[in-house]
Structure formats: C-alpha cells, structure tokens
Scaffold this active site. Structure first.
Site, short mmCIF file in Angstrom:
data_model
loop_
_atom_site.label_atom_id
_atom_site.label_comp_id
_atom_site.label_asym_id
_atom_site.label_seq_id
_atom_site.Cartn_x
_atom_site.Cartn_y
_atom_site.Cartn_z
N ARG A 69 41.13 47.40 12.37
CA ARG A 69 41.47 47.36 10.94
C ARG A 69 42.88 47.86 10.65
O ARG A 69 43.48 47.48 9.66
CB ARG A 69 40.44 48.16 10.14
CG ARG A 69 39.16 47.35 9.93
CD ARG A 69 38.14 48.11 9.14
NE ARG A 69 37.47 49.07 10.01
CZ ARG A 69 36.15 49.21 10.09
NH1 ARG A 69 35.37 48.49 9.32
NH2 ARG A 69 35.62 50.07 10.89
N LYS A 195 25.04 49.19 25.09
CA LYS A 195 23.83 49.69 24.47
C LYS A 195 24.19 50.60 23.29
O LYS A 195 25.30 51.14 23.32
CB LYS A 195 22.99 50.44 25.50
CG LYS A 195 23.58 51.80 25.88
CD LYS A 195 22.52 52.67 26.45
CE LYS A 195 22.95 54.07 26.60
NZ LYS A 195 23.08 54.88 25.43
N HIS A 225 26.08 51.15 31.87
CA HIS A 225 27.09 51.65 32.81
C HIS A 225 26.46 52.24 34.08
O HIS A 225 27.11 52.33 35.10
CB HIS A 225 28.05 52.63 32.14
CG HIS A 225 27.52 54.02 31.97
ND1 HIS A 225 26.71 54.39 30.94
CD2 HIS A 225 27.69 55.14 32.71
CE1 HIS A 225 26.40 55.66 31.05
NE2 HIS A 225 26.99 56.16 32.12
N LYS A 229 27.44 51.93 38.69
CA LYS A 229 27.74 53.04 39.61
C LYS A 229 27.50 52.56 41.03
O LYS A 229 26.46 51.95 41.31
CB LYS A 229 26.84 54.24 39.30
CG LYS A 229 27.14 54.91 37.95
CD LYS A 229 26.17 56.06 37.72
CE LYS A 229 26.25 56.57 36.29
NZ LYS A 229 27.02 57.78 36.11
N GLU A 263 21.77 66.64 32.22
CA GLU A 263 23.18 66.84 31.81
C GLU A 263 23.37 68.26 31.33
O GLU A 263 22.44 68.87 30.79
CB GLU A 263 23.50 65.93 30.62
CG GLU A 263 23.41 64.48 30.89
CD GLU A 263 23.85 63.70 29.66
OE1 GLU A 263 25.05 63.63 29.44
OE2 GLU A 263 22.98 63.23 28.91
N ASP A 282 18.17 56.86 23.98
CA ASP A 282 19.51 57.02 24.55
C ASP A 282 19.54 56.86 26.07
O ASP A 282 20.49 56.30 26.62
CB ASP A 282 20.05 58.41 24.16
CG ASP A 282 21.51 58.59 24.53
OD1 ASP A 282 22.27 57.63 24.34
OD2 ASP A 282 21.88 59.67 25.00
N HIS A 287 19.09 53.33 30.99
CA HIS A 287 19.44 53.82 32.33
C HIS A 287 18.21 54.17 33.17
O HIS A 287 18.12 53.79 34.33
CB HIS A 287 20.32 55.07 32.24
CG HIS A 287 21.47 54.94 31.29
ND1 HIS A 287 22.22 53.80 31.18
CD2 HIS A 287 22.02 55.82 30.41
CE1 HIS A 287 23.18 53.98 30.28
NE2 HIS A 287 23.07 55.19 29.80
C1 BG6 Z 1 25.10 57.44 27.86
C2 BG6 Z 1 24.35 58.25 26.85
O1 BG6 Z 1 24.61 56.13 27.89
O2 BG6 Z 1 24.93 58.03 29.15
C3 BG6 Z 1 24.87 59.67 26.84
O3 BG6 Z 1 24.53 57.67 25.57
C4 BG6 Z 1 24.79 60.26 28.22
O4 BG6 Z 1 24.12 60.47 25.93
C5 BG6 Z 1 25.45 59.33 29.24
O5 BG6 Z 1 25.49 61.49 28.19
C6 BG6 Z 1 25.21 59.84 30.65
O6 BG6 Z 1 25.98 59.06 31.53
P1 BG6 Z 1 26.46 59.66 32.90
O7 BG6 Z 1 27.15 58.53 33.58
O8 BG6 Z 1 27.38 60.81 32.58
O9 BG6 Z 1 25.24 60.14 33.62
#
Ligand code: BG6
Length: 533
Positions: A69, A195, A225, A229, A263, A282, A287
């Site tokens: 924008r 996502k 993502h 990996k 995490e 999430d 994942h």
């Molecule tokens: C993301 C989530 O998809 O993956 C986050 O939205 C999370 O909340 C992250 O922290 C974790 O990814 P990674 O690669 O750090 O394990």
C-alpha cells in the site's frame, strides 16, 4: 520443462549423492510479493532470494516485484530493503552482491481491493517481460495477513493474472491429476500462501473455493515451513532408502511413537492471531500432523509429489476420531504462567500484551492418538507441542518394544531398555539409535549405548538452503512435494474440528486447561507423556 524434470531437479538439491541445481537451466520468471513493506518480505523472503541468487539457483533472468500500500518507486523500495538488511545483518556479507541482485527488484504500489491497481500491476509485469526478455511465468507470494488471501486471489483472477498457459480458470479443488499437467515450456502463474489455511474445516473450504475461483489446484502452493526442513525431508529418505527400518516400522515392533516440538518463545507480538488460534491450530493442524504423516505413511510407489501426498492423505483419513467422552484421557491442554527462561523472568500468557485477562487459549497441548490401519492399529502416537517450555527442540521418537524374552533379565533386573530411534529435527539434526552393548567387566554387564548420525557434520561445506529458500525454489520449479494439498488440509481440519469444538464450546476447554510455569516441561498432567519422549 516437464514436471518430471522439475521434480528430478528438485531432488538434485542437497542430498548426498546429488549435484547442485543449476539456475541457468531454469525458466525466467517474475516473483510478485504482496505485503512488500512487511516484516516477512524484508526478514525472510528477500534474504532467501538473495541467497538463491548467490548460489546461482535463480534463473539467469528474473524480476522480483514488491506490491504494497505504501507509495514508493523502485529505487526507494530497494533502498528500504537495503536499510533493513543493514540494520539486521550488520557486517554480514549481504552487501557484496546486493547491487547486482537488487537491480532485478521493482515495486508497484497497490491497494488490495482496487481492481485498477491490479491492472497497473499487469501492465508493469508485461513491460518487464518485454524490456527484460523474461517469460510471463509468475509466482504471486502472499506475504499478507490470511484475511487478505481471498481478496487478492479473486482480484488476481479478475485482472487476468491467474492465467498462465496451465489454466487458471479455477477448478473444483481436486488434486492435480496426470491428465491436468501443464504442457512443457508454457508460461505459468502460481500463488503461494502460508498457513493458516482457514480457522476450521468450513473456513478452509470457503477459502479454497475462492482461490479455486481463479487458480487450479496445481497452481496453488500452500507452505508448511516444517516440510522444507532438511531433517524433516530426511524422514522419508531414512525410511524408504534403507531396507533395515521398514520391516520393523509397524505395530509388531513399535511400542509407541512420540513427536515433540517445544519452544522457549512465548506468544511474542502475535497475540492478535494467537488468541484466535491457540496451539492446536497454530502447530497441530499443520506441522505436527505433517510430521505424523511422514512417520506413519506407507511407501509411495514413486518419490513424486502426487504419490507422496496420496500416502499422507491416507494417514489423515485413518486417524481415529476422539470419543467426546474420552477427551480428557487423550488430550492435555496447558497455558504458560509466569516463570524463568534462561535465567530471565518472563510473564505468563495472561500478562502478554493483547491477551484477554481471562483467556483460555491453550499454549500447550499433548495428544494421544491412534491410526486405524493395519500397520499401526493400537500403537499410540503422542504429539506434544508448547510455547515457553524448558527447551526449544523438535524430535520424533520411535520406541521399539522390549525383547520378547530376556535371558539377561535375572542379572539386570529391569534395567534393560528397549531400543529407541530418535530423529532429531532441532537443534540436534541427527538420527540416534539406542541399543544394548556389553560393557567391559563382568560377564553379564550390559549398558545402553547410542549410535549417532549427525546431519550437520555430514553436510560439510555444501550450501544448505533454509525453509524459505527451499519453498521459493520449489515454487519456481513447480514441485508440490513440500506443500500441502487441499484434500490433506481438509482432512486435518476434519480430525481436529470436533476436538476444537469440544474444547471451545463448553467448559471442557477450561477444565482441560492447566497452567504450567514458563520454563517448565509443561503441565503436570502431561508430564508422564513428556517423559516418554
Ligand atoms: C509457526 C508457528 O508456524 O511455527 C509459531 O506459527 C511457531 O507459533 C513456529 O513458533 C515454530 O517453528 P520452528 O521452525 O521455530 O520450530
């Protein structure tokens, strides 16, 4: 370039016996990034593209067009990206080829709801193709909040930008079939979304319907993502490129499987999103279920995206639904309270900015689930993920059964451990096998030992692409291997929806929710499961 060749080239990246992909063989293209002035663009996408450029993995002719924008011209946009790199990677080597790389970056101001602006974008893209001799191959990367996906998807279609030669009139969302392949060497148009793909099954279907109004399934790239990996990709290599694991990979030899992704980070600045998502949406819907599918799936007949996706989808279909009255036996939810991480006091979830003071959003979940098929019947899969836990780690544990009869049992009492295979995803990128060996000393002296394969050390000097580099490259190659297919997305929601519904529509959620101190291994109630892993 045919799709088979694309897949072949993709596989040439990174694996031990492979050569590096040569960007000179790739067709020219334009990568259009929506949300160009956002954090994702500057922090991840531009550095990823620059790294691909540095390794000669971008086509010799390419354009990167940022759309957003803010009013800016091309030069201002390049300068703002350079300023971000300067601030965030001071002293890093990004500068030495920046000028050469950035000469291919352009900017188009665009209001997301303004058809006229999409026509202006189309004009710029045509002009770039004409002047810079690029083919009208276009990847539209939506680095914007998911609420904008339908709007942008629709506008791209209406502006005629979704129509590569591979179609683009939309379809009904079925998986790409053999008969629908893009003719070789025809220009393409692709859309890349991250996502969350919806909030539940209904919204995922609705979003998909809009995207399919403009794009065909094979034009849509849904990023997870985790799939990009290296260590996650290695799961299939380990299982199916070796003869020794597969015969044991089933209910006869495996006691349980554990998948943990913990995490140290909290919700950070994402409370607005996280409050409506929680850990189940999430981390689990995407994942965790992908890791589960890779661990549990049958061997596909060929290592090609469609076959691999087909096998994953069968796992999702075989997930045993949770009995509503057994929810508490199979699910523990938690929310972090204040605590200490790395010697630093951190606030609890309820004290984080943007979080409702009475929020019951789970930041931790531990789930025990079953896969109803021949291979896995009765084998529990423990899936555990949480924020603000003691450590940042992701790993998959394959716990084998004990030996059926131990002739050593009498001497060793119960100390003999069953074999365990650990696939370390992060931070230790390794595969470890635990077994019993004789230790020096008296005749019956056994001790558990570990055999390790350390992925990082093996990799040597080869460039390893990060997740964004991988997905950008795969999108250019047209390889869907590392992306979600819509039928998988829907089946994942179908499994989770009743659980979410049960947790959110009555007091069950609040009842299941336990507070755990930040920096701990999660709620007390899940401790015995966490300890299994
Ligand atoms: C993301 C989530 O998809 O993956 C986050 O939205 C999370 O909340 C992250 O922290 C974790 O990814 P990674 O690669 O750090 O394990």
């Amino acid at each position: 370039m045919s799709d088979d060749n694309d897949t072949e080239r993709r596989r040439d990246l990174g694996a031990g016996s492979c050569t590096l992909l040569n960007g000179a063989d790739l067709p020219s293209c334009t990568i259009v990034i929506f949300g160009a002035s956002g954090d994702l663009t500057a922090r991840k996408l531009i550095p990823a593209l620059q790294n691909l450029f540095r390794h000669r993995c971008l086509p010799p002719r390419y354009n990167i067009v940022g759309c957003g924008r803010s009013a800016m011209d091309h030069e201002r946009f390049r300068q703002s990206l350079a300023a971000f790199q300067e601030e965030n990677q001071p002293g890093a080597g990004w500068r030495h080829d920046w000028a050469e790389f950035a000469a291919n970056i352009f900017y188009q101001p665009l209001r997301y709801d303004e058809p006229e602006d999409y026509r202006a974008l189309a004009t710029l893209l045509e002009q770039l193709d004409r002047e810079r001799l690029t083919t009208p191959n276009r990847a539209f990367y939506l680095a914007v909040p998911p609420a904008l996906y339908p709007l942008i998807g629709r506008q791209l279609g209406e502006a005629g930008l979704a129509t590569g030669e591979e179609g683009g009139d939309g379809d009904k969302g079925q998986p790409a079939g053999e008969g629908r392949r893009r003719p070789a060497d025809q220009p393409w148009a692709r859309i890349v979304v991250e996502k969350p793909f919806g909030h539940d099954l209904n919204s995922a279907v609705a979003l998909d319907r809009v995207l399919h109004g403009s794009f065909r399934e094979e034009q849509i790239f849904r990023i997870d993502h985790y799939l990009a990996k290296e260590t996650v990709q290695n799961i299939l290599m380990l299982r199916f490129a070796n003869a020794i694991f597969e015969p044991l990979w089933n209910r006869s030899y495996i006691d349980y499987v554990g998948i943990i992704s913990s995490e140290k980070l909290g919700v950070e600045h994402r409370a607005g999103f996280y409050e409506t998502a929680g850990v189940l949406r999430d981390m689990f819907q995407n994942h965790m279920l992908q890791l589960l599918a890779l661990t549990a799936m049958e061997p596909p007949s060929r290592f090609e995206a469609a076959q691999v996706q087909d096998e994953k989808v069968k796992v999702f279909r075989a997930l045993k639904p949770f009995a509503r009255d057994k929810l508490a036996a199979n699910l523990v939810l938690g929310q972090y309270g204040p605590g200490v991480i790395d010697g630093r006091e951190v606030p609890g979830y309820l004290q984080e900015p943007g979080v409702a003071p009475d929020s019951v959003t789970p930041t931790f979940a531990a789930m025990r689930l079953l896969i109803d098929n021949w291979r896995w019947r009765g084998v529990p899969f423990y899936l555990i993920s949480g924020k603000r836990m003691a450590a940042k780690e992701t790993r998959i544990v394959i716990q084998f059964k004990e030996v059926p009869h131990s002739m050593f049992r009498r001497e060793l009492l119960d100390t003999m451990l069953a074999n365990r295979l650990v696939l370390g995803i992060y931070p230790e990128e390794k595969i470890s096998l635990n077994f019993q060996a004789k230790s020096p000393g008296t005749k019956e002296c056994l001790q558990p030992v570990t055999m390790d394969f350390n992925y990082e050390r093996r990799q040597g000097a080869k460039p390893v692409f990060d997740a964004y580099e991988m997905v950008l490259l795969d999108c250019i190659l047209g390889d869907h291997m590392l992306f979600w297919r819509q039928d998988g997305v829907e089946l994942a929601w179908k499994f989770l929806d009743p659980i979410l519904h049960a947790c959110e529509s009555c007091e069950a959620g609040a009842r299941l929710l336990q507070t755990y101190p930040a920096g701990s291994p999660g709620p007390e109630k899940a401790r015995s499961w966490v300890e299994l892993l």
